[in-house]
Write a protein that holds these residues in place. Sequence first.
Motif, PDB file in Angstrom:
ATOM      1  N   ALA A  53     -19.786   8.243  13.816  1.00  0.00           N
ATOM      2  CA  ALA A  53     -19.307   7.916  14.969  1.00  0.00           C
ATOM      3  C   ALA A  53     -19.613   6.413  15.218  1.00  0.00           C
ATOM      4  O   ALA A  53     -19.113   5.963  16.415  1.00  0.00           O
ATOM      5  CB  ALA A  53     -20.318   8.601  16.082  1.00  0.00           C
ATOM      6  N   GLY A  54     -20.230   5.738  14.548  1.00  0.00           N
ATOM      7  CA  GLY A  54     -20.518   4.340  14.645  1.00  0.00           C
ATOM      8  C   GLY A  54     -19.249   3.471  14.569  1.00  0.00           C
ATOM      9  O   GLY A  54     -18.167   3.594  13.881  1.00  0.00           O
ATOM     10  N   GLU A  55     -19.241   2.065  15.465  1.00  0.00           N
ATOM     11  CA  GLU A  55     -17.807   1.322  15.000  1.00  0.00           C
ATOM     12  C   GLU A  55     -17.918   0.849  13.419  1.00  0.00           C
ATOM     13  O   GLU A  55     -16.696   0.430  13.427  1.00  0.00           O
ATOM     14  CB  GLU A  55     -18.197   0.135  16.031  1.00  0.00           C
ATOM     15  CG  GLU A  55     -19.409  -0.787  15.762  1.00  0.00           C
ATOM     16  CD  GLU A  55     -19.336  -1.900  16.746  1.00  0.00           C
ATOM     17  OE1 GLU A  55     -18.382  -1.991  17.674  1.00  0.00           O
ATOM     18  OE2 GLU A  55     -20.146  -2.753  16.551  1.00  0.00           O
ATOM     19  N   GLU A  56     -18.869   0.773  12.722  1.00  0.00           N
ATOM     20  CA  GLU A  56     -18.703   0.426  11.465  1.00  0.00           C
ATOM     21  C   GLU A  56     -17.944   1.459  10.603  1.00  0.00           C
ATOM     22  O   GLU A  56     -17.648   0.993   9.372  1.00  0.00           O
ATOM     23  CB  GLU A  56     -19.890  -0.090  10.871  1.00  0.00           C
ATOM     24  CG  GLU A  56     -20.866  -1.164  11.503  1.00  0.00           C
ATOM     25  CD  GLU A  56     -21.589  -0.834  12.649  1.00  0.00           C
ATOM     26  OE1 GLU A  56     -21.615   0.467  12.746  1.00  0.00           O
ATOM     27  OE2 GLU A  56     -22.259  -1.426  13.236  1.00  0.00           O
ATOM     28  N   HIS A  68     -11.392   1.166   5.497  1.00  0.00           N
ATOM     29  CA  HIS A  68     -11.073  -0.181   5.591  1.00  0.00           C
ATOM     30  C   HIS A  68      -9.702  -0.164   5.786  1.00  0.00           C
ATOM     31  O   HIS A  68      -8.867   0.176   5.248  1.00  0.00           O
ATOM     32  CB  HIS A  68     -11.526  -0.787   4.329  1.00  0.00           C
ATOM     33  CG  HIS A  68     -13.014  -0.727   3.951  1.00  0.00           C
ATOM     34  ND1 HIS A  68     -13.373  -0.648   2.680  1.00  0.00           N
ATOM     35  CD2 HIS A  68     -14.241  -0.137   4.692  1.00  0.00           C
ATOM     36  CE1 HIS A  68     -14.668  -0.191   2.436  1.00  0.00           C
ATOM     37  NE2 HIS A  68     -15.175  -0.066   3.842  1.00  0.00           N
ATOM     38  N   GLU A  69      -9.380  -1.300   6.752  1.00  0.00           N
ATOM     39  CA  GLU A  69      -7.881  -1.667   6.917  1.00  0.00           C
ATOM     40  C   GLU A  69      -7.450  -3.082   6.541  1.00  0.00           C
ATOM     41  O   GLU A  69      -6.870  -3.621   6.689  1.00  0.00           O
ATOM     42  CB  GLU A  69      -7.628  -1.794   8.562  1.00  0.00           C
ATOM     43  CG  GLU A  69      -7.874  -0.480   9.202  1.00  0.00           C
ATOM     44  CD  GLU A  69      -7.552  -0.477  10.344  1.00  0.00           C
ATOM     45  OE1 GLU A  69      -6.983  -1.428  11.228  1.00  0.00           O
ATOM     46  OE2 GLU A  69      -7.883   0.594  11.328  1.00  0.00           O
ATOM     47  N   GLY A  70      -8.453  -3.576   5.376  1.00  0.00           N
ATOM     48  CA  GLY A  70      -8.176  -4.756   4.567  1.00  0.00           C
ATOM     49  C   GLY A  70      -9.544  -5.230   4.267  1.00  0.00           C
ATOM     50  O   GLY A  70     -10.572  -4.839   4.587  1.00  0.00           O
ATOM     51  N   ASN A  71      -9.416  -6.216   3.576  1.00  0.00           N
ATOM     52  CA  ASN A  71     -10.566  -7.053   3.003  1.00  0.00           C
ATOM     53  C   ASN A  71     -11.451  -7.581   4.200  1.00  0.00           C
ATOM     54  O   ASN A  71     -12.846  -7.488   4.041  1.00  0.00           O
ATOM     55  CB  ASN A  71     -10.410  -7.885   1.687  1.00  0.00           C
ATOM     56  CG  ASN A  71      -9.402  -8.789   2.178  1.00  0.00           C
ATOM     57  OD1 ASN A  71      -9.153  -9.161   3.352  1.00  0.00           O
ATOM     58  ND2 ASN A  71      -8.753  -9.686   1.185  1.00  0.00           N
ATOM     59  N   ALA A  72     -11.079  -8.120   5.078  1.00  0.00           N
ATOM     60  CA  ALA A  72     -11.673  -8.740   6.139  1.00  0.00           C
ATOM     61  C   ALA A  72     -12.397  -7.596   6.997  1.00  0.00           C
ATOM     62  O   ALA A  72     -13.393  -7.822   7.336  1.00  0.00           O
ATOM     63  CB  ALA A  72     -10.827  -9.644   7.081  1.00  0.00           C
ATOM     64  N   ASP A  73     -11.756  -6.543   7.308  1.00  0.00           N
ATOM     65  CA  ASP A  73     -12.303  -5.295   7.978  1.00  0.00           C
ATOM     66  C   ASP A  73     -13.442  -4.613   7.178  1.00  0.00           C
ATOM     67  O   ASP A  73     -14.567  -4.422   7.693  1.00  0.00           O
ATOM     68  CB  ASP A  73     -11.037  -4.301   8.400  1.00  0.00           C
ATOM     69  CG  ASP A  73     -11.537  -2.953   9.125  1.00  0.00           C
ATOM     70  OD1 ASP A  73     -12.194  -3.075  10.073  1.00  0.00           O
ATOM     71  OD2 ASP A  73     -11.432  -2.164   8.650  1.00  0.00           O
ATOM     72  N   ALA A  74     -13.094  -4.794   5.780  1.00  0.00           N
ATOM     73  CA  ALA A  74     -14.278  -4.095   4.977  1.00  0.00           C
ATOM     74  C   ALA A  74     -15.483  -4.646   5.068  1.00  0.00           C
ATOM     75  O   ALA A  74     -16.748  -4.277   5.211  1.00  0.00           O
ATOM     76  CB  ALA A  74     -13.517  -4.083   3.640  1.00  0.00           C
ATOM     77  N   ILE A  75     -15.491  -6.029   5.111  1.00  0.00           N
ATOM     78  CA  ILE A  75     -16.747  -6.909   5.091  1.00  0.00           C
ATOM     79  C   ILE A  75     -17.219  -6.619   6.494  1.00  0.00           C
ATOM     80  O   ILE A  75     -18.503  -6.772   6.657  1.00  0.00           O
ATOM     81  CB  ILE A  75     -16.436  -8.445   4.885  1.00  0.00           C
ATOM     82  CG1 ILE A  75     -16.089  -8.657   3.547  1.00  0.00           C
ATOM     83  CG2 ILE A  75     -17.571  -9.253   5.049  1.00  0.00           C
ATOM     84  CD1 ILE A  75     -15.645  -9.938   2.811  1.00  0.00           C
ATOM     85  N   TRP A  76     -16.560  -6.787   7.433  1.00  0.00           N
ATOM     86  CA  TRP A  76     -16.866  -6.680   9.019  1.00  0.00           C
ATOM     87  C   TRP A  76     -17.796  -5.355   9.260  1.00  0.00           C
ATOM     88  O   TRP A  76     -18.844  -5.202   9.803  1.00  0.00           O
ATOM     89  CB  TRP A  76     -15.767  -6.940   9.819  1.00  0.00           C
ATOM     90  CG  TRP A  76     -16.323  -6.307  11.548  1.00  0.00           C
ATOM     91  CD1 TRP A  76     -16.897  -7.422  12.350  1.00  0.00           C
ATOM     92  CD2 TRP A  76     -16.032  -5.302  12.206  1.00  0.00           C
ATOM     93  NE1 TRP A  76     -17.195  -7.036  13.435  1.00  0.00           N
ATOM     94  CE2 TRP A  76     -16.774  -5.684  13.278  1.00  0.00           C
ATOM     95  CE3 TRP A  76     -15.856  -4.083  11.923  1.00  0.00           C
ATOM     96  CZ2 TRP A  76     -16.709  -4.783  14.374  1.00  0.00           C
ATOM     97  CZ3 TRP A  76     -15.691  -3.142  12.841  1.00  0.00           C
ATOM     98  CH2 TRP A  76     -16.170  -3.611  14.366  1.00  0.00           C
ATOM     99  N   ARG A  77     -17.171  -4.315   8.586  1.00  0.00           N
ATOM    100  CA  ARG A  77     -17.789  -2.895   8.830  1.00  0.00           C
ATOM    101  C   ARG A  77     -19.196  -2.835   7.985  1.00  0.00           C
ATOM    102  O   ARG A  77     -19.855  -1.800   8.166  1.00  0.00           O
ATOM    103  CB  ARG A  77     -16.890  -1.782   8.109  1.00  0.00           C
ATOM    104  CG  ARG A  77     -15.570  -1.623   8.950  1.00  0.00           C
ATOM    105  CD  ARG A  77     -14.813  -0.532   8.555  1.00  0.00           C
ATOM    106  NE  ARG A  77     -13.393  -0.516   9.160  1.00  0.00           N
ATOM    107  CZ  ARG A  77     -13.120   0.413   9.989  1.00  0.00           C
ATOM    108  NH1 ARG A  77     -14.306   1.208  10.543  1.00  0.00           N
ATOM    109  NH2 ARG A  77     -12.208   0.467  10.725  1.00  0.00           N
ATOM    110  N   ASN A  78     -19.267  -3.768   6.992  1.00  0.00           N
ATOM    111  CA  ASN A  78     -20.598  -3.832   6.170  1.00  0.00           C
ATOM    112  C   ASN A  78     -21.656  -4.964   6.765  1.00  0.00           C
ATOM    113  O   ASN A  78     -22.303  -5.499   6.116  1.00  0.00           O
ATOM    114  CB  ASN A  78     -20.411  -3.960   4.727  1.00  0.00           C
ATOM    115  CG  ASN A  78     -20.102  -2.442   4.276  1.00  0.00           C
ATOM    116  OD1 ASN A  78     -20.515  -1.540   4.138  1.00  0.00           O
ATOM    117  ND2 ASN A  78     -18.695  -2.490   3.829  1.00  0.00           N
TER     118      ASN A  78
END
Length: 267
Positions: free
Chosen positions: A94-97, A101-111
């Motif tokens: 349920a978390g925003e992370e 992943h929708e791309g490499n920038a999004d993958a890093i943001w989620r982590n």
Amino acid sequence: MPKPKVLALVMAGGEGSRLELLTERRAKPALPFAGVFRLIDFPLSNCVHSGIEDVWVLQQYRLQSLNDELANGRPWDLDRTYGGLRLLPPQLGAGEEDGFHEGNADAIWRNRQLIAEHDPEVVLVLSADHVYRLDYGEVLARHRDRGAAVTVVTTEVSDEREASRQGVVEVAGDGRLSGFHYKPEEPPTTRVATEVFAFETRRLLDTLDELAAGDGELKDFGHGLLPRLVEAGEAVEHELTGYWRDVGTIPAYWQAHMEAPDDRLLA
């Protein structure tokens, strides 16, 4: 001057759809190369030979095929109690992370929380579908000397057609990037980003937060992150003059085998 604390993030989550049957049952980074290697060998071997011991692999598609090859980092002496290899698959909850992943920038943001807790001085971001050899220590030295938010490793490709499949860069006389064009139909140059990036950690995470808050497009680096840092004058290049090949398509994969780079790429 002491060595900076470096965290290497290997982006190994791409679906690899352009490789068709070759990635139907395996993750793209697990694809064989030259008979005895896998594509994931190149960034991991470069890390070990560059003295980088904290390596995280961000995964998404067909995880087991890649995990079998990684073997907890044992082939690269990265199977350690502290540091070494860490696998980061997407999380569902349920978390925003959470979520894919929708791309490499999004993958890093989620982590981003894990990265912040690790607290590296530099985040070294690497792709898992390129064939090359590079001493990342040289990239890190260049990054520190210039005090940049990001150092982009670049190379020249043979023609505009190949350049149009990459992030194309324009470079000013002082080595700063003056332009970044993500997979343009008409590339202004044939100098491209090799998808090896050294980021100042705080600047990376802050910019990703700004993009995620709706101030730009997150997704891949080329959508929002790199254009923003280039526009701010905070991006510099480090030129790779040796062999480099993006093998993300069947013709490129075949061509790389025909060029037969020798075993010293992984020596």
